[in-house]
Write a protein that holds these residues in place. Structure first.
Motif, PDB file in Angstrom:
ATOM      1  N   ALA A 129      32.869  27.633 -29.924  1.00  0.00           N
ATOM      2  CA  ALA A 129      32.850  28.696 -28.923  1.00  0.00           C
ATOM      3  C   ALA A 129      33.979  28.494 -27.923  1.00  0.00           C
ATOM      4  O   ALA A 129      34.410  27.369 -27.663  1.00  0.00           O
ATOM      5  N   ALA A 130      34.440  29.600 -27.346  1.00  0.00           N
ATOM      6  CA  ALA A 130      35.601  29.534 -26.459  1.00  0.00           C
ATOM      7  C   ALA A 130      35.343  28.681 -25.224  1.00  0.00           C
ATOM      8  O   ALA A 130      36.269  28.118 -24.656  1.00  0.00           O
ATOM      9  N   PHE A 187      29.825  20.332 -25.935  1.00  0.00           N
ATOM     10  CA  PHE A 187      29.251  20.615 -24.633  1.00  0.00           C
ATOM     11  C   PHE A 187      29.581  22.048 -24.216  1.00  0.00           C
ATOM     12  O   PHE A 187      30.750  22.361 -23.968  1.00  0.00           O
ATOM     13  N   PRO A 188      28.606  22.935 -24.120  1.00  0.00           N
ATOM     14  CA  PRO A 188      28.865  24.262 -23.548  1.00  0.00           C
ATOM     15  C   PRO A 188      29.257  24.121 -22.079  1.00  0.00           C
ATOM     16  O   PRO A 188      28.813  23.201 -21.387  1.00  0.00           O
ATOM     17  N   ARG A 189      30.063  25.021 -21.621  1.00  0.00           N
ATOM     18  CA  ARG A 189      30.587  24.968 -20.250  1.00  0.00           C
ATOM     19  C   ARG A 189      29.460  24.853 -19.220  1.00  0.00           C
ATOM     20  O   ARG A 189      28.541  25.666 -19.179  1.00  0.00           O
ATOM     21  N   GLY A 190      29.542  23.823 -18.383  1.00  0.00           N
ATOM     22  CA  GLY A 190      28.627  23.649 -17.266  1.00  0.00           C
ATOM     23  C   GLY A 190      27.218  23.240 -17.621  1.00  0.00           C
ATOM     24  O   GLY A 190      26.391  23.059 -16.731  1.00  0.00           O
ATOM     25  N   LYS A 191      26.929  23.043 -18.901  1.00  0.00           N
ATOM     26  CA  LYS A 191      25.557  22.707 -19.294  1.00  0.00           C
ATOM     27  C   LYS A 191      25.319  21.209 -19.149  1.00  0.00           C
ATOM     28  O   LYS A 191      26.122  20.391 -19.561  1.00  0.00           O
ATOM     29  N   SER A 200      39.097  21.306 -27.511  1.00  0.00           N
ATOM     30  CA  SER A 200      38.695  22.355 -26.582  1.00  0.00           C
ATOM     31  C   SER A 200      39.353  23.654 -27.000  1.00  0.00           C
ATOM     32  O   SER A 200      40.385  23.662 -27.659  1.00  0.00           O
ATOM     33  N   GLN A 201      38.744  24.756 -26.624  1.00  0.00           N
ATOM     34  CA  GLN A 201      39.333  26.067 -26.840  1.00  0.00           C
ATOM     35  C   GLN A 201      39.553  26.684 -25.478  1.00  0.00           C
ATOM     36  O   GLN A 201      38.722  26.542 -24.576  1.00  0.00           O
ATOM     37  N   PRO A 259      45.681  32.945 -27.326  1.00  0.00           N
ATOM     38  CA  PRO A 259      44.556  33.764 -27.769  1.00  0.00           C
ATOM     39  C   PRO A 259      43.264  32.969 -27.729  1.00  0.00           C
ATOM     40  O   PRO A 259      43.272  31.746 -27.701  1.00  0.00           O
ATOM     41  N   GLN A 260      42.163  33.703 -27.768  1.00  0.00           N
ATOM     42  CA  GLN A 260      40.856  33.068 -27.635  1.00  0.00           C
ATOM     43  C   GLN A 260      40.578  32.080 -28.758  1.00  0.00           C
ATOM     44  O   GLN A 260      39.823  31.138 -28.593  1.00  0.00           O
TER      45      GLN A 260
END
Length: 306
Positions: A41-42, A134-138, A271-272, A279-280
């Motif tokens: 995921a981005a 790790f999802p952002r901020g989780k 990381s993306q 681009p995404q």
């Protein structure tokens, strides 16, 4: 029995037999999946985490590897608070110090029960490696020392020394990641002790209430710190040379009746990011801890000594 009943019985028997053959069909005969792997995921960060455990002999062989680690990547005021509480933190660009690379190379990885790579020597865990997204901020918990009957600890807060004893306590590092538009990742590390008996608690959030079962939590806010990593860099955490305070509880672990010193390595594996020029789907990947621990990435920067 008429012809219709005979046909029904035969049909049931054939269906049952087919089902049994399918149930015992060996997996190796099944064709491989042609579905593509799910993309990252981005707003997700891939980290590879290694926990090293040193006995007295290992520590002597390590020498002072901190001479090759950039501790100034952490602001001076925060470094003073960390050192006062027995923590030492720094960042390594690309190659780890030779003693750490040699220590990793001496052990052959084996798959652990939790799916991560575990290295065990004569039944004693010396290196544990695992790979996480790790999802952002989780919030994500990493157990440094599992539950112990009693943990007595001294902590320094604003220059004052405090003492506390925690029962049925485990030491955890809470990790949160925040990807930046330039491909770097901000990592927030917060030490916590979870203690006592798990109880149901009502938590409010996002317009609703939820019931959680958890222990009491002590958050060491004065030891929380933020590090900024680029792809290929490794965050290094350990206790100070004169092991003390909060660092003693997190980086010293009893094993076979003798204390072991622990060092934690956190490497930015991928990381993306998304900005005007990327681009995404852009992916920034680099070398994993070992050839097996990070699927799809290149050979490890935690490499063997040359």
């Amino acid at each position: 029995m008429d012809a219709r009943r005979i046909a029904t019985v035969l049909l049931i028997a054939i269906s049952f037999a087919s089902g049994c053959r399918a149930l015992w069909h060996p997996e190796e005969d099944a064709p491989p999946s042609e579905l593509p792997k799910a993309p990252m995921a981005a707003d997700t960060v891939s980290l590879e985490i290694a926990r090293l455990s040193f006995n007295n002999v290992d520590q002597q062989e390590m020498g002072d590897f901190w001479q090759e680690i950039d501790e100034q990547a952490i602001p001076l005021d925060k470094r003073r608070e960390l050192v006062a509480n027995g923590f030492r933190v720094g960042i390594v660009d690309f190659h780890l110090p030779a003693p750490l690379r040699k220590f990793l190379a001496q052990n052959e990885a084996a798959q652990g029960p939790g799916g991560g790579d575990m290295v065990r020597v004569t039944g004693d865990e010396k290196v544990a490696i695992n790979h996480r997204r790790f999802p952002r901020g989780k919030r994500s918990e990493y157990i440094m020392v599992p539950a112990q009957e009693e943990v007595s600890m001294l902590e320094t807060v604003s220059g004052s020394l405090r003492g506390e004893t925690y029962y049925n306590a485990e030491c955890k590092l809470i990790l949160k990641t925040f990807p930046q538009n330039d491909g770097r990742v901000q990592i927030v590390v917060t030490p916590e002790i979870h203690h006592g008996h798990a109880r149901q608690r009502v938590e409010a959030g996002q317009g609703m209430f939820r019931v959680e079962t958890r222990k009491e939590t002590k958050v060491f806010e004065q030891v929380e710190f933020i590090a900024m990593l680029e792809a290929g860099q490794t965050l290094v955490l350990s206790g100070t040379k004169d092991i003390k305070g909060v660092g003693k509880s997190f980086f010293e672990r009893e094993n076979g009746g003798s204390p072991r010193r622990q060092v934690l390595l956190i490497r930015l594996a991928g990381s993306q990011f998304d900005d005007l020029f990327h681009p995404q789907s852009s992916v920034k990947e680099n070398l994993p801890l070992n050839d097996d621990s990070t699927e799809g990435l290149l050979p490890s920067q935690f490499d063997s000594a040359q």
